[in-house]
Design an enzyme around this catalytic site. Structure first.
Site, PDB file in Angstrom:
ATOM      1  N   GLN A 245       0.828  -1.196   0.000  1.00 24.49           N
ATOM      2  CA  GLN A 245       0.000   0.000   0.000  1.00 24.49           C
ATOM      3  C   GLN A 245       0.870   1.256   0.000  1.00 24.49           C
ATOM      4  O   GLN A 245       2.086   1.184   0.167  1.00 24.49           O
ATOM      5  CB  GLN A 245      -0.920  -0.002   1.231  1.00 24.49           C
ATOM      6  CG  GLN A 245      -0.180  -0.139   2.542  1.00 24.49           C
ATOM      7  CD  GLN A 245      -1.056  -0.700   3.647  1.00 24.49           C
ATOM      8  OE1 GLN A 245      -2.270  -0.644   3.600  1.00 24.49           O
ATOM      9  NE2 GLN A 245      -0.436  -1.253   4.677  1.00 24.49           N
ATOM     10  N   HIS A 279      -9.720   4.105  20.043  1.00 24.61           N
ATOM     11  CA  HIS A 279      -9.066   2.906  20.575  1.00 24.61           C
ATOM     12  C   HIS A 279      -9.568   2.530  21.971  1.00 24.61           C
ATOM     13  O   HIS A 279      -9.626   1.340  22.300  1.00 24.61           O
ATOM     14  CB  HIS A 279      -7.551   3.100  20.563  1.00 24.61           C
ATOM     15  CG  HIS A 279      -6.982   3.090  19.167  1.00 24.61           C
ATOM     16  ND1 HIS A 279      -6.649   4.239  18.497  1.00 24.61           N
ATOM     17  CD2 HIS A 279      -6.757   2.058  18.305  1.00 24.61           C
ATOM     18  CE1 HIS A 279      -6.202   3.925  17.289  1.00 24.61           C
ATOM     19  NE2 HIS A 279      -6.260   2.611  17.147  1.00 24.61           N
ATOM     20  N   ASP A 301      -0.245   0.051  13.957  1.00 21.60           N
ATOM     21  CA  ASP A 301       0.220   1.312  14.536  1.00 21.60           C
ATOM     22  C   ASP A 301       0.504   1.203  16.032  1.00 21.60           C
ATOM     23  O   ASP A 301       1.050   2.120  16.635  1.00 21.60           O
ATOM     24  CB  ASP A 301      -0.794   2.436  14.286  1.00 21.60           C
ATOM     25  CG  ASP A 301      -2.212   2.040  14.692  1.00 21.60           C
ATOM     26  OD1 ASP A 301      -2.385   1.370  15.731  1.00 21.60           O
ATOM     27  OD2 ASP A 301      -3.151   2.395  13.964  1.00 21.60           O
ATOM     28  N   ASP A 355      -1.101 -12.269   6.388  1.00 26.80           N
ATOM     29  CA  ASP A 355      -2.483 -11.943   6.075  1.00 26.80           C
ATOM     30  C   ASP A 355      -3.375 -12.496   7.183  1.00 26.80           C
ATOM     31  O   ASP A 355      -3.278 -13.679   7.543  1.00 26.80           O
ATOM     32  CB  ASP A 355      -2.854 -12.557   4.732  1.00 26.80           C
ATOM     33  CG  ASP A 355      -4.325 -12.408   4.420  1.00 26.80           C
ATOM     34  OD1 ASP A 355      -4.752 -11.282   4.141  1.00 26.80           O
ATOM     35  OD2 ASP A 355      -5.046 -13.424   4.465  1.00 26.80           O
ATOM     36  N   ALA A 356      -4.236 -11.639   7.741  1.00 29.99           N
ATOM     37  CA  ALA A 356      -5.055 -12.058   8.882  1.00 29.99           C
ATOM     38  C   ALA A 356      -5.924 -13.257   8.543  1.00 29.99           C
ATOM     39  O   ALA A 356      -6.080 -14.173   9.364  1.00 29.99           O
ATOM     40  CB  ALA A 356      -5.911 -10.885   9.362  1.00 29.99           C
ATOM     41  N   ASP A 374      -9.105  -4.988  14.203  1.00 30.41           N
ATOM     42  CA  ASP A 374      -8.893  -3.571  13.884  1.00 30.41           C
ATOM     43  C   ASP A 374      -8.335  -3.467  12.467  1.00 30.41           C
ATOM     44  O   ASP A 374      -7.181  -3.093  12.257  1.00 30.41           O
ATOM     45  CB  ASP A 374      -7.915  -2.967  14.900  1.00 30.41           C
ATOM     46  CG  ASP A 374      -7.783  -1.465  14.760  1.00 30.41           C
ATOM     47  OD1 ASP A 374      -8.670  -0.842  14.152  1.00 30.41           O
ATOM     48  OD2 ASP A 374      -6.779  -0.908  15.255  1.00 30.41           O
TER      49      ASP A 374
END
Length: 514
Positions: A245, A279, A301, A355-356, A374
């Protein structure tokens, strides 16, 4: 001499077939670069792919018809096409970026680029067939067979080189310039061999073409920074085209304090001014119960991890994020490290780059008490699998008895159909749910779905929660109330699955008016 001529023709034929493969690889890379540019700038990879491939293929037919006028001089025609195609292909990405950043004419520019690239690619084949045909007495069917084989092998090479070498090593902009230079070089080399009486003019044309590409390459850094800055209000402190990305971090100073923002493919992921609202609401209701072992899907993050690690009895946290560049930025950019309190370097936390969907499907790392989902909003088909019944079912299978899962679910105000689709999808995976929402100024009204097996989960803050800046029991109680104009029409809400990803259209249609 009787055997030399056939041998020479075979060598020449093999050399031309190699050129065919090289040109096919370059042509496919140009088309993939157009698709990738559109995906990065405007999203909707399927739409971009359909537009580029459909228009380019149709234009290839036009190019083949145009090439009929050059059949009488195939060598000169082919060399001219390759020199032009190399320059056009190299400059497509910066041209599209310019159209997007300064002119607001991205789609028309994309169509023009696809027509230009497709027409030039289409003109290559008839000219090459004419050249190869002149090197032997083969049946035309044999010429077509050899051409097709070389073309398909070249396309395979281009398809492999683009995602595994050009994008991760060179980036989209530099990679397209490099391929353009290869294309020009292939055309120039062919011309120097087949048109010896025009070498001087060929060298001049080649130097001009390669010079233009080289000049663009020399200005790549300045161009990209200027174009990027045009798209963002605040100064850019980090820009990286990762393997997955486009990553941008901006920083500014406001009356409320420093404001650091992370954008992925142009979409805002957080602002340090108010990310604590998001959050805190995401994490703490899910922590009301056993929470020694926590799984975070996404959240590279480190901000969700900060909230989780605020509980002293948390023993282990596994964070699964696809992009190492996001995690690296969250570990090194000072303002983000300050915001996440160094959570990514906490000894209780393990980062997994995967990859989730794949990681969960493969069984994860054992039962967990809490799962925090998330992940980016499901506005592309690539992300739809992460908002499917199948994904939530597999993720829920990792929960220990009494465990809870929470899913960030988008805005119930801006995209209400998508929000309630996510809730319906989680429920279809066999979980009981409670939807809730809070106000995050930089996002707007934002929602979440809390889920567990058995009865409906209680929506409350754990008694051992750390000090919070925003979330209180009163705020959380109000968060469970939705206004009537944002409640779902049951007839319009259905679960999203891998084979029927209704979540994508629900998300796109909601944001279309904003």
């Amino acid at each position: 001499m009787a055997t030399d001529a056939p041998t020479g023709r075979r060598v020449g034929r093999s050399a031309l077939l190699f050129v065919v493969a090289v040109c096919a690889a370059c042509g496919l890379v140009y088309e993939l670069a157009l698709v990738a540019t559109g995906s990065y700038l405007v999203g909707s990879s399927i739409t971009q792919t359909s537009l580029v491939l459909g228009v380019a293929l149709a234009s290839m037919g036009i190019g083949a018809l145009v090439a009929k006028r050059l059949i009488g001089r195939p060598a000169a025609g082919f060399v001219a096409v390759e020199l032009v195609l190399g320059v056009v292909g190299a400059f497509c990405v910066p041209a599209l970026y310019t159209a997007f950043a300064w002119l607001g004419l991205y789609t028309p520019a994309l169509l023009v680029a696809a027509v230009a690239v497709g027409t030039l690619i289409g003109a290559e084949i008839p000219l090459l067939m004419a050249l190869i045909g002149r090197l032997g007495d083969d049946d035309p069917a044999f010429v077509v067979a050899d051409m097709s084989a070389a073309d398909y092998v070249g396309a395979l090479a281009g398809g492999l080189v683009f995602p595994f070498l050009l994008l991760p090593v060179f980036g989209l902009l530099t990679g397209s310039l490099l391929v353009g230079a290869v294309n020009v070089t292939a055309g120039l080399a062919t011309g120097l061999v087949l048109l010896p009486d025009r070498r001087r003019w060929l060298l001049v044309a080649g130097v001009v073409a390669l010079g233009l590409i080289g000049l663009m390459h020399a200005k790549t850094g300045d161009f990209e920074l200027t174009a990027q800055q045009k798209l963002f209000r605040d100064p850019i402190v980090l820009h990286e085209q990762t393997a997955y990305q486009d990553l941008v971090i901006t920083e500014s100073t406001t009356p409320d304090g420093p404001d650091t923002r992370l954008f992925l493919d142009g979409d805002l992921q957080f602002s340090t001014l108010d990310e604590h609202r998001y959050h805190e609401a995401l994490v703490h209701p899910a922590m009301d119960g056993p929470h020694e072992r926590v799984l975070i899907l996404g959240g590279g993050d480190g901000l969700a991890a900060r909230e989780v690690l605020g509980y002293e009895d948390v023993e282990s946290v596994t964070l699964v994020d696809l992009d190492p560049a996001v995690v690296a930025a969250a570990r090194t950019v000072p303002r983000i490290v300050e915001a996440n309190r160094g959570s990514l370097d906490d000894p209780r936390l393990e980062v997994v780059h995967d990859d989730a969907f794949t990681w969960v499907r493969d069984g994860g790392s054992g039962p967990v008490d809490v799962i925090v989902v998330d992940l980016p909003d499901p506005d592309t088909v690539d992300l739809a699998k992460l908002y499917s019944v199948e994904f939530y079912g597999m993720a829920a299978g990792l929960l220990a008895p009494g465990g809870r899962m929470v899913v960030q679910s988008g805005s119930p105000y801006f995209v209400p159909l998508a929000f309630w689709t996510i809730q319906a999808t989680v429920e279809d995976a066999g979980l009981a749910t409670v939807p809730y929402h809070v106000d995050v100024p930089t996002f707007g009204d934002w929602g979440f779905v809390l889920a567990t097996f058995g009865g409906e989960p209680a929506l409350r803050i754990p008694g051992d929660a750390p000090a919070l800046r925003f979330l209180t029991d009163e705020v959380l109680a109000a968060a469970a109330v939705f206004p009537p104009d944002r409640l779902p029409d049951p007839a319009s809400v259905e679960a999203s699955t891998l084979l029927d990803p209704v979540i994508v259209e629900a998300a796109r249609s909601g944001w279309a008016g904003y």
